[in-house]
Design a protein around this motif. Structure first.
Motif, mmCIF file in Angstrom:
data_model
loop_
_atom_site.group_PDB
_atom_site.id
_atom_site.type_symbol
_atom_site.label_atom_id
_atom_site.label_comp_id
_atom_site.label_asym_id
_atom_site.label_seq_id
_atom_site.Cartn_x
_atom_site.Cartn_y
_atom_site.Cartn_z
ATOM 1 N N VAL A 39 0.810 -1.214 0.000
ATOM 2 C CA VAL A 39 0.000 0.000 0.000
ATOM 3 C C VAL A 39 0.846 1.269 0.000
ATOM 4 C CG1 VAL A 39 -1.886 -1.155 1.222
ATOM 5 C CG2 VAL A 39 -0.170 0.105 2.534
ATOM 6 N N THR A 42 0.093 4.371 -2.328
ATOM 7 C CA THR A 42 -1.200 5.032 -2.100
ATOM 8 C C THR A 42 -1.280 5.646 -0.701
ATOM 9 O OG1 THR A 42 -2.178 2.886 -1.500
ATOM 10 C CG2 THR A 42 -2.424 3.624 -3.781
ATOM 11 N N ARG A 43 -0.766 4.942 0.286
ATOM 12 C CA ARG A 43 -0.772 5.489 1.648
ATOM 13 C C ARG A 43 0.075 6.756 1.714
ATOM 14 N NH1 ARG A 43 0.991 1.472 5.889
ATOM 15 N NH2 ARG A 43 -1.164 0.806 5.765
ATOM 16 N N ALA A 45 0.693 8.826 -0.648
ATOM 17 C CA ALA A 45 -0.022 9.909 -1.340
ATOM 18 C C ALA A 45 -1.044 10.569 -0.421
ATOM 19 C CB ALA A 45 -0.705 9.371 -2.592
ATOM 20 N N ARG A 46 -1.688 9.781 0.416
ATOM 21 C CA ARG A 46 -2.700 10.354 1.321
ATOM 22 C C ARG A 46 -2.092 11.360 2.285
ATOM 23 N NH1 ARG A 46 -4.596 4.951 1.246
ATOM 24 N NH2 ARG A 46 -3.856 4.496 3.334
ATOM 25 N N SER A 105 -5.967 12.136 -4.945
ATOM 26 C CA SER A 105 -6.102 11.260 -6.124
ATOM 27 C C SER A 105 -4.995 11.509 -7.126
ATOM 28 C CB SER A 105 -7.461 11.467 -6.792
ATOM 29 O OG SER A 105 -8.491 11.015 -5.958
ATOM 30 N N THR A 108 -1.765 10.128 -5.753
ATOM 31 C CA THR A 108 -1.853 8.671 -5.842
ATOM 32 C C THR A 108 -1.557 8.214 -7.263
ATOM 33 O OG1 THR A 108 -3.448 8.508 -4.032
ATOM 34 C CG2 THR A 108 -3.409 6.685 -5.609
ATOM 35 N N HIS A 109 -2.171 8.870 -8.230
ATOM 36 C CA HIS A 109 -1.928 8.504 -9.626
ATOM 37 C C HIS A 109 -0.448 8.684 -9.971
ATOM 38 C CE1 HIS A 109 -2.065 8.641 -14.024
ATOM 39 N NE2 HIS A 109 -3.073 7.799 -13.868
ATOM 40 N N ASN A 111 2.127 8.536 -7.900
ATOM 41 C CA ASN A 111 2.927 7.510 -7.230
ATOM 42 C C ASN A 111 2.795 6.150 -7.913
ATOM 43 O OD1 ASN A 111 3.833 9.410 -5.447
ATOM 44 N ND2 ASN A 111 2.692 8.646 -3.696
ATOM 45 N N LEU A 112 1.602 5.823 -8.370
ATOM 46 C CA LEU A 112 1.423 4.565 -9.092
ATOM 47 C C LEU A 112 2.146 4.607 -10.433
ATOM 48 C CD1 LEU A 112 -2.301 3.816 -8.239
ATOM 49 C CD2 LEU A 112 -0.261 2.713 -7.303
#
Length: 167
Positions: A39, A42-43, A45-46, A105, A108-109, A111-112
């Motif tokens: 995770v 995503t984590r 990014a939060r 968001s 997150t995008h 980082n992915l």
């Protein structure tokens, strides 16, 4: 990780759960791991933290004061929705400070996209039989050494790369 990879059959995939820092992926891939699930991108990014190439820890704290007046993309050349969409560090900083779900968001995008790019680079290096050079370069980019104003490579990284046959 080294011990487990050596004990598993070469013809079977090796899955490592919960490991997601970019440095860990590079090192564990050198040791023989094939797949990851974590995770971390995503984590992170939060909390307003973007993954970037460069000096350890390879992150950019978008909520930090340094980003408030920084009108560059998170990462030059990145084509994610944030970087390619014209969202600057300053804009994301303001959005994150105002608890914007869109900012989370977008980061997150990013980082992915970063992790996908890293995995493509690792896969290409493996296919080109150049993974040792790739791993050494990745580590060198993150750890410039104290004599160059950076950090020294952690001993566990050197130990793991040596175990993988990468001096």
């Amino acid at each position: 990780v080294d011990h487990c990879c050596r004990a598993l059959p070469d013809a079977k995939p090796r899955y490592l759960m919960g490991v997601g820092y970019p440095l860990d992926l590079v090192v564990c891939t050198a040791l023989g791991v094939d797949m990851y699930d974590c995770v971390y991108p995503t984590r992170t990014a939060r909390f307003g933290v973007a993954l970037v190439d460069g000096e350890a820890p390879g992150t950019l704290r978008l909520k930090g004061h340094d980003c408030a007046d920084d009108y560059r993309a998170i990462a030059e050349g990145c084509e994610c929705m944030a970087c390619g969409g014209g969202y600057t560090r300053a804009r994301l900083h303001a959005m994150l400070k105002n608890d914007s779900p869109l900012a989370v968001s977008l980061v997150t995008h990013h980082n992915l996209a970063y992790m996908m790019s890293l995995n493509r680079k690792m896969r290409d290096a493996i296919k080109e039989d150049a993974y040792p050079d790739f791993a050494r370069r990745f580590v060198r980019d993150q750890y410039r050494g104290k004599e160059n104003g950076g950090q020294d490579v952690p001993s566990w990284v050197n130990d793991a790369l040596r175990a993988a046959g990468i001096p």
